[in-house]
Design an enzyme around this catalytic site. Structure first.
Site, PDB file in Angstrom:
ATOM      1  N   ALA A 232      51.667  37.134  45.056  1.00 49.14           N
ATOM      2  CA  ALA A 232      51.627  38.182  46.075  1.00 49.14           C
ATOM      3  C   ALA A 232      50.204  38.605  46.435  1.00 49.14           C
ATOM      4  CB  ALA A 232      52.431  39.390  45.593  1.00 49.14           C
TER       5      ALA A 232
ATOM      6  N   HIS B   4      50.686  47.426  40.745  1.00 48.65           N
ATOM      7  CA  HIS B   4      51.664  46.540  40.093  1.00 48.65           C
ATOM      8  C   HIS B   4      51.442  46.451  38.597  1.00 48.65           C
ATOM      9  CE1 HIS B   4      48.363  43.642  40.508  1.00 48.65           C
ATOM     10  NE2 HIS B   4      49.009  42.762  39.784  1.00 48.65           N
ATOM     11  N   ARG B   5      50.199  46.712  38.137  1.00 47.70           N
ATOM     12  CA  ARG B   5      49.933  46.657  36.713  1.00 47.70           C
ATOM     13  C   ARG B   5      50.072  48.042  36.072  1.00 47.70           C
ATOM     14  NH1 ARG B   5      47.262  41.935  34.053  1.00 47.70           N
ATOM     15  NH2 ARG B   5      49.089  42.604  32.899  1.00 47.70           N
TER      16      ARG B   5
ATOM     17  N   GLU C 253      41.962  47.945  30.487  1.00 47.78           N
ATOM     18  CA  GLU C 253      42.741  46.714  30.684  1.00 47.78           C
ATOM     19  C   GLU C 253      43.043  46.018  29.358  1.00 47.78           C
ATOM     20  OE1 GLU C 253      43.210  44.806  34.078  1.00 47.78           O
ATOM     21  OE2 GLU C 253      43.038  46.753  35.055  1.00 47.78           O
TER      22      GLU C 253
ATOM     23  N   HIS D  80      37.813  39.949  33.954  1.00 48.49           N
ATOM     24  CA  HIS D  80      37.974  40.407  32.567  1.00 48.49           C
ATOM     25  C   HIS D  80      36.958  39.657  31.703  1.00 48.49           C
ATOM     26  CE1 HIS D  80      42.488  41.410  33.346  1.00 48.49           C
ATOM     27  NE2 HIS D  80      41.816  42.548  33.253  1.00 48.49           N
TER      28      HIS D  80
ATOM     29  N   ASP E 101      37.585  38.147  29.024  1.00 52.02           N
ATOM     30  CA  ASP E 101      38.136  36.910  28.452  1.00 52.02           C
ATOM     31  C   ASP E 101      38.065  35.732  29.431  1.00 52.02           C
ATOM     32  OD1 ASP E 101      40.303  37.413  30.147  1.00 52.02           O
ATOM     33  OD2 ASP E 101      41.756  37.773  28.540  1.00 52.02           O
TER      34      ASP E 101
ATOM     35  N   CYS F 218      45.139  34.896  28.371  1.00 57.65           N
ATOM     36  CA  CYS F 218      45.720  36.062  29.072  1.00 57.65           C
ATOM     37  C   CYS F 218      47.163  36.268  28.648  1.00 57.65           C
ATOM     38  CB  CYS F 218      45.736  35.853  30.581  1.00 57.65           C
ATOM     39  SG  CYS F 218      44.137  35.559  31.298  1.00 57.65           S
TER      40      CYS F 218
HETATM   41  O1  SUG Z   1      45.571  41.432  36.390  1.00 60.27           O
HETATM   42  N1  SUG Z   1      47.017  38.659  37.953  1.00 60.27           N
HETATM   43  C1  SUG Z   1      46.560  39.288  36.736  1.00 60.27           C
HETATM   44  C2  SUG Z   1      45.968  38.268  35.800  1.00 60.27           C
HETATM   45  C3  SUG Z   1      45.653  38.851  34.449  1.00 60.27           C
HETATM   46  C4  SUG Z   1      44.823  37.943  33.614  1.00 60.27           C
HETATM   47  N2  SUG Z   1      44.587  38.511  32.338  1.00 60.27           N
HETATM   48  C5  SUG Z   1      43.495  38.289  31.586  1.00 60.27           C
HETATM   49  N3  SUG Z   1      42.384  37.789  32.067  1.00 60.27           N
HETATM   50  N4  SUG Z   1      43.537  38.676  30.360  1.00 60.27           N
HETATM   51  C6  SUG Z   1      45.531  40.386  37.034  1.00 60.27           C
HETATM   52  O2  SUG Z   1      44.691  40.168  37.906  1.00 60.27           O
HETATM   53  C7  SUG Z   1      48.154  38.591  40.100  1.00 60.27           C
HETATM   54  C8  SUG Z   1      49.492  39.041  40.654  1.00 60.27           C
HETATM   55  C9  SUG Z   1      49.707  38.593  42.074  1.00 60.27           C
HETATM   56  O3  SUG Z   1      48.755  38.464  42.824  1.00 60.27           O
HETATM   57  O4  SUG Z   1      50.905  38.389  42.448  1.00 60.27           O
HETATM   58  C10 SUG Z   1      47.775  39.319  38.829  1.00 60.27           C
HETATM   59  O5  SUG Z   1      48.170  40.453  38.640  1.00 60.27           O
END
Ligand code: SUG
Length: 467
Positions: free
Chosen positions: A39, A157-158, A194, A270, A272, A392
């Site tokens: 998305a 969303h998070r 995060e 991030h 990581d 992740c």
């Molecule tokens: O928060 N992607 C996540 C990926 C998280 C990766 N985590 C680590 N690096 N630990 C974020 O950016 C994308 C969702 C979307 O676009 O549909 C998303 O939320």
């Protein structure tokens, strides 16, 4: 690539009671939810932007994740799962003014603000490195394991994961003698957090006190400090400091380092994505931090003081791997795992095998003077296309044997659980999902049935899934 060890100081080990107990690193992987989609919700995450509106395959995504868990389990490394969250979060849409029946709420949100509908449908809690920050009991003043669920306030969303994660962690770690599950930090950009994606632990043995490295992207209260110009810095110094304080870490245990804002602006959202630690090994890019070399030397000194051991520093230069290649291959997002019989395995995404520079780095790591003696490339493309690599997808929780025994048994990975979850995914997950599908109320009904069954597979209370 340069690799160097710091010589040990006095061997006068200070140990707490816990180090006598067998202690394990348990990797809690997120089970990819049935609404995994692309998305484009994460500004600053280049993969998320690049795949916006593409069709996803939730079934393949979940199976790729389960196969990674099986691989890690077969290495002899302890593995567990965290459940996906129930979606869509219609309660959130109702709070935002959408009214009527469930079908009407979905229809109205899809018509007026499709990105909002996509946000409440997101399966983003699969990336459990963002679920919480975890400090093992050996590091904490009260000898308990501390967990702070991440507030994830950087995006809607998070952010909606935080309360759900808290509830799940309280059920899985439901023993106040051993565990302290904190509230997420108060919401607001000053305390943007995060989780473990910006937290690394270095130690000699898992059960001994270690050094906890907190990497923040910006100081929210000091505008004179460097900040990224384009993309958000998702972790603040204030959030990291608060977590270290509430976990009861002392000054020699916790260290705070600022991520290089220039790399955040190139897609390193991030820590990581630019460094990885395991026990006495720290693999990092020379551009990872503000003043990388002096900060890393400080870390090595602190490690030596706390752990009475040598830290093995492995530095990748920009010539070894450009930031662009680090972001597209996710080399640093590999899992670095200690096998019980000795030696370290690096679990890389397949993309590292396909990127010439990243592949060369893995060959150099294998040939180098360090404990990494196995590299595996695993297919995780469904998650990678949203910016989520092997690291992740997992939350590392160091548990002593009694702590492990006090952990909810239903989430501990076994070959039987792998088979049950695989069958469950094959039965309930679609093989193709596009944005338009989210407007179909039928999808929400399918999901409810899937979660009913999941609750019994994992022996978790139905209330965790809104049932
Ligand atoms: O928060 N992607 C996540 C990926 C998280 C990766 N985590 C680590 N690096 N630990 C974020 O950016 C994308 C969702 C979307 O676009 O549909 C998303 O939320």
């Amino acid at each position: 690539m340069t690799s160097r060890s710091y010589s040990a100081g006095s061997a006068n080990r200070q140990s707490k009671g816990n180090c006598k107990l067998p202690t394990y690193e348990v990797n809690f992987d997120g089970i990819v939810g049935p609404t995994h989609s692309y998305a484009g919700l994460s500004y600053g995450n280049l993969a998320s932007a690049a795949h916006e509106h593409q069709a996803s395959n939730p079934q393949a995504a979940a199976l790729q994740g389960l196969d990674k868990m099986r691989f890690v389990h077969e290495l002899g490394v302890r593995q567990a799962v965290l459940p996906p969250s129930r979606r869509p979060r219609l309660d959130v849409l109702r709070r935002l003014g959408f009214a009527g029946s469930d079908a009407e709420v979905i229809e109205a949100a899809g018509r007026t603000d499709p990105a909002l509908l996509a946000a409440v449908y997101s399966a983003s809690n699969m990336w459990t490195a963002n679920a919480a920050t975890v400090s093992p009991s050996a590091d904490c003043a009260d000898d308990r394991l501390h967990l702070t669920p991440a507030n994830l306030v950087n995006s809607l969303h998070r952010a909606i994961e935080a309360e759900e994660t808290s509830q799940v962690l309280r059920v899985i770690f439901d023993d106040e003698q051993h565990f302290m599950v904190h509230e997420p930090l108060p919401p607001g950009l000053t305390l943007s957090d995060e989780g473990a994606a910006n937290h690394s632990r270095l130690c000699r043995e898992f059960g001994e006190p270690g050094c906890e490295l907190f990497v923040y992207g910006r100081d929210a209260l000091d505008a004179s400090q460097p900040r990224p110009q384009q993309f958000p810095a998702r972790q603040t110094r204030q959030a990291s400091a608060a977590i270290a304080r509430r976990h009861g870490l002392n000054d020699t245990t916790a260290m705070f380092v600022q991520q290089n804002p220039l790399v955040i602006d190139q897609g390193v959202f991030h820590n990581d994505v630019i460094s990885v630690a395991n026990q006495n090994v720290f693999l990092f890019h020379e551009q990872a931090f503000v003043e990388t070399l002096s900060r890393v030397q400080e870390l090595a000194r602190q490690y030596e003081e706390t752990c009475h051991d040598r830290l093995i520093l492995i530095r990748l230069s920009t010539d070894d791997l450009s930031i662009q290649d680090a972001v597209s291959s996710y080399l640093f997002n590999s899992q670095l795992l200690t096998r019980p019989g000795g030696g370290m395995t690096m679990v890389c995404p397949q993309e590292c095998a396909e990127n010439a520079a990243a592949r060369r780095c893995t060959e150099q790591l294998l040939a180098g003077d360090n404990p990494i003696d196995q590299v595996e490339f695993l297919p995780l493309r469904q998650s990678m296309n949203n910016g989520g690599g092997p690291a992740c997808l997992r939350l590392r929780v160091v548990l002593t044997e009694p702590e492990l025994a006090a952990t909810h048994g239903g989430v501990i990975f076994t070959p039987q659980l792998h088979d049950d979850l695989t069958a469950w995914v094959r039965r309930h997950y679609r093989e193709r999902l596009v944005e338009d599908d989210l407007r179909d109320p039928q999808l929400a009904m399918e999901i409810a049935a899937a979660f009913e069954q999941l609750s019994s597979i994992l022996n978790l209370p139905p209330r965790l899934f809104g049932l």
